[in-house]
Structure formats: C-alpha cells, structure tokens
Write a protein that holds these residues in place. Sequence first.
Motif, PDB file in Angstrom:
ATOM      1  N   VAL A   1      -2.933 -16.215 -14.328  1.00 57.27           N
ATOM      2  CA  VAL A   1      -2.423 -17.314 -13.830  1.00 57.27           C
ATOM      3  C   VAL A   1      -1.187 -17.412 -13.028  1.00 57.27           C
ATOM      4  N   ALA A   2      -0.234 -17.055 -13.779  1.00 55.14           N
ATOM      5  CA  ALA A   2       1.311 -17.162 -13.176  1.00 55.14           C
ATOM      6  C   ALA A   2       1.387 -16.439 -12.042  1.00 55.14           C
ATOM      7  N   ILE A   3       0.528 -15.071 -11.976  1.00 58.24           N
ATOM      8  CA  ILE A   3       0.428 -14.268 -10.631  1.00 58.24           C
ATOM      9  C   ILE A   3      -0.109 -15.032  -9.462  1.00 58.24           C
ATOM     10  N   VAL A   4      -1.305 -15.762  -9.908  1.00 62.83           N
ATOM     11  CA  VAL A   4      -2.149 -16.562  -9.157  1.00 62.83           C
ATOM     12  C   VAL A   4      -1.300 -17.702  -8.353  1.00 62.83           C
TER      13      VAL A   4
ATOM     14  N   LEU B   1      -1.994  -5.447 -15.922  1.00 60.56           N
ATOM     15  CA  LEU B   1      -1.549  -4.121 -14.951  1.00 60.56           C
ATOM     16  C   LEU B   1      -2.605  -3.977 -13.876  1.00 60.56           C
ATOM     17  N   ASP B   2      -3.744  -4.378 -14.300  1.00 63.29           N
ATOM     18  CA  ASP B   2      -5.106  -4.177 -13.426  1.00 63.29           C
ATOM     19  C   ASP B   2      -4.844  -5.220 -12.255  1.00 63.29           C
ATOM     20  N   ALA B   3      -4.337  -6.520 -12.743  1.00 59.47           N
ATOM     21  CA  ALA B   3      -4.180  -7.516 -11.730  1.00 59.47           C
ATOM     22  C   ALA B   3      -3.232  -7.071 -10.555  1.00 59.47           C
ATOM     23  N   ILE B   4      -2.100  -6.300 -10.883  1.00 61.91           N
ATOM     24  CA  ILE B   4      -1.030  -5.974  -9.960  1.00 61.91           C
ATOM     25  C   ILE B   4      -1.563  -4.794  -9.252  1.00 61.91           C
ATOM     26  N   ARG B   5      -2.416  -3.794  -9.830  1.00 61.66           N
ATOM     27  CA  ARG B   5      -3.244  -2.625  -9.118  1.00 61.66           C
ATOM     28  C   ARG B   5      -4.032  -3.299  -8.038  1.00 61.66           C
ATOM     29  N   ARG B   6      -4.771  -4.525  -8.400  1.00 57.06           N
ATOM     30  CA  ARG B   6      -5.598  -5.030  -7.497  1.00 57.06           C
ATOM     31  C   ARG B   6      -4.508  -5.809  -6.071  1.00 57.06           C
ATOM     32  N   LEU B   7      -3.646  -6.235  -6.541  1.00 55.56           N
ATOM     33  CA  LEU B   7      -2.443  -6.769  -5.348  1.00 55.56           C
ATOM     34  C   LEU B   7      -1.939  -5.500  -4.572  1.00 55.56           C
ATOM     35  N   SER B   8      -1.803  -4.354  -5.374  1.00 55.69           N
ATOM     36  CA  SER B   8      -1.458  -3.002  -4.467  1.00 55.69           C
ATOM     37  C   SER B   8      -2.414  -2.825  -3.778  1.00 55.69           C
ATOM     38  N   SER B   9      -3.800  -2.827  -3.993  1.00 55.54           N
ATOM     39  CA  SER B   9      -4.711  -2.275  -2.990  1.00 55.54           C
ATOM     40  C   SER B   9      -5.045  -3.392  -1.925  1.00 55.54           C
ATOM     41  N   MET B  10      -4.547  -4.455  -1.956  1.00 56.22           N
ATOM     42  CA  MET B  10      -4.615  -5.658  -1.101  1.00 56.22           C
ATOM     43  C   MET B  10      -3.372  -5.336  -0.050  1.00 56.22           C
ATOM     44  N   GLY B  11      -2.627  -4.398  -0.588  1.00 59.55           N
ATOM     45  CA  GLY B  11      -1.527  -4.320   0.636  1.00 59.55           C
ATOM     46  C   GLY B  11      -0.230  -5.031   0.249  1.00 59.55           C
ATOM     47  N   MET B  12      -0.047  -5.879  -0.836  1.00 60.18           N
ATOM     48  CA  MET B  12       0.951  -6.586  -1.110  1.00 60.18           C
ATOM     49  C   MET B  12       2.424  -5.750  -1.427  1.00 60.18           C
TER      50      MET B  12
ATOM     51  N   PHE C   1       1.703   3.567 -15.868  1.00 63.21           N
ATOM     52  CA  PHE C   1       1.331   2.482 -14.590  1.00 63.21           C
ATOM     53  C   PHE C   1       2.274   2.785 -13.481  1.00 63.21           C
ATOM     54  N   ALA C   2       3.470   3.127 -13.502  1.00 60.45           N
ATOM     55  CA  ALA C   2       4.298   3.158 -12.651  1.00 60.45           C
ATOM     56  C   ALA C   2       3.928   4.389 -11.641  1.00 60.45           C
ATOM     57  N   ARG C   3       3.739   5.468 -12.522  1.00 62.44           N
ATOM     58  CA  ARG C   3       3.123   6.726 -11.752  1.00 62.44           C
ATOM     59  C   ARG C   3       1.782   6.536 -10.817  1.00 62.44           C
TER      60      ARG C   3
END
Length: 250
Positions: free
Chosen positions: A153-156, A184-195, A206-208
């Motif tokens: 929720v904090a990420i959203v 971490l899955d939520a952050i992965r999703r953001l990464s795939s969205m180009g953030m 995860f970093a790797r």
Amino acid sequence: MSEMSEKKEIVVSLQHVTKQFGSLTVLDDMSLDVYEHEVVVLCGPSGGGKSTLLRTINGLEKIGSGKILYRGTEVNHRNIKEIRKHIGMVFQQFNLFNNLTVRDNLLIAPVKTQKKKKDEMLKKAVEYLEIFGIADKLDSYPHQLSGGQKQRVAIVRSLMMEPDLMLFDEPTSALDPEMIKEVLDAIRRLSSMGMTMVIVTHEMGFAREVASRVCFLEGAKIRVNTDTKTFFEDTEDERLKQFLSVILHH
C-alpha cells in the motif's frame, strides 16, 4: 561510456556530495549518476552511508558540499518542494495513517494537496492495488493488513503521485521472511514497467535479479559502482568479495 547511457537521460546526478553529522563524515565526496529506467541498488555494511545518500536525493538530508541535479536542475531549498513531487520514497516503516482506510490513505495526497479528481484517482488506486495483488483491501484499515500488504500500500501511495523516480530505503527490513517476497515482487513489477529506482537493500539475490547496476558503499564512500554481472562475478575489490561471501552464504 556505453552507447546506451549516452542516449539515456540522467534522472539524478550526485556530484562530489559530502555530508557530516557533527565530526562524523557519512558521505565522503560521493558521485553517482542514475539513468532513466535504471535500477540502482546500494548495498554494504551498516553505517556506510546508504540511507543518508538516498535521503539527500529528495532533500530529507541537507548536504554539506557538492551538488545534486535532478534532470539537469540543481536541487536547492527553493525548488526542492517542486522536485519532490517527482520523487516517490518508500521507507522501512510504512507511515500509513492508521485511522484511515487504504482508499483514503491513497487518495489524501493527490486529491487534497494536488487537487486531482477523486473518481479518477480512485480508479488509478484500484488499478495499482490490482497490479500488486491487494485490490480486495481498499476498505481495510492498516491494522487489518499484514506487514507485506502495508508495504505494498505504501508503494501504491507513492505511485499515486506519478513519480518518475522511486527511492526505496530497505523496504523489506521490517518484514517477516514470508512477506519479503511479495514486496520484492511488487518492486520487480515496477522495474518491468520501466520505473527508475534507487534501492537500499540487503537482499542480494533480489539485487542480482533486478539491478542494472550495484554500488557497494563503505566508510562513507562508494567503493564499487558497476554493472550487476561484474559486481557479483568479476569484482576485484577485496572488501566487496568479503562482504558478498558473508552475505550470500549465511
């Protein structure tokens, strides 16, 4: 310079940034460029300056000397409020309003401070909650959520402000192990969205996986700043080798 980084715009640039708390130097002549759509992970032992570095980017910590540029504009006390609108930040603690539902936690900033239309913002909130698997929590209060749900929720809430740079300060350190993965899955999703993201974390696996670049900070300096593959497989830095052997094998 690789071809890629020449074409990409630098979102944030730290140039010879120094910061002291009293007589203690926490950032010692640090320079770092973060390019558009890049995920930069900051790691290293406690006290190396990772969180402080992150907090200087959006003006939560004032710097002693050097400068910070956001998309080419030098950040100062006059424009920091404006620049902060483009930068989302997620902390270890979730900082949600406990007396408000998830819906109101997400709408309060865009609707009250940015005067956005409530129905449009609600639609956007629901879309993000769906992306992160918590759409059913819209009317829940924070105390009814798990730590992993609160952090999502904090990420959203940060995303509602439409940032073009997201900063994460150890976003999983306050969570139980089984909840770490969902954040971490939520952050992965953001990464795939180009953030574009800068992430302070101890989660090396995860970093790797998500980082385009990893920086190793120790003793108030950035000791290593390199692409992820080199960082984990070909580093020459003895201190980094030592750090990785401890953190990857415990």
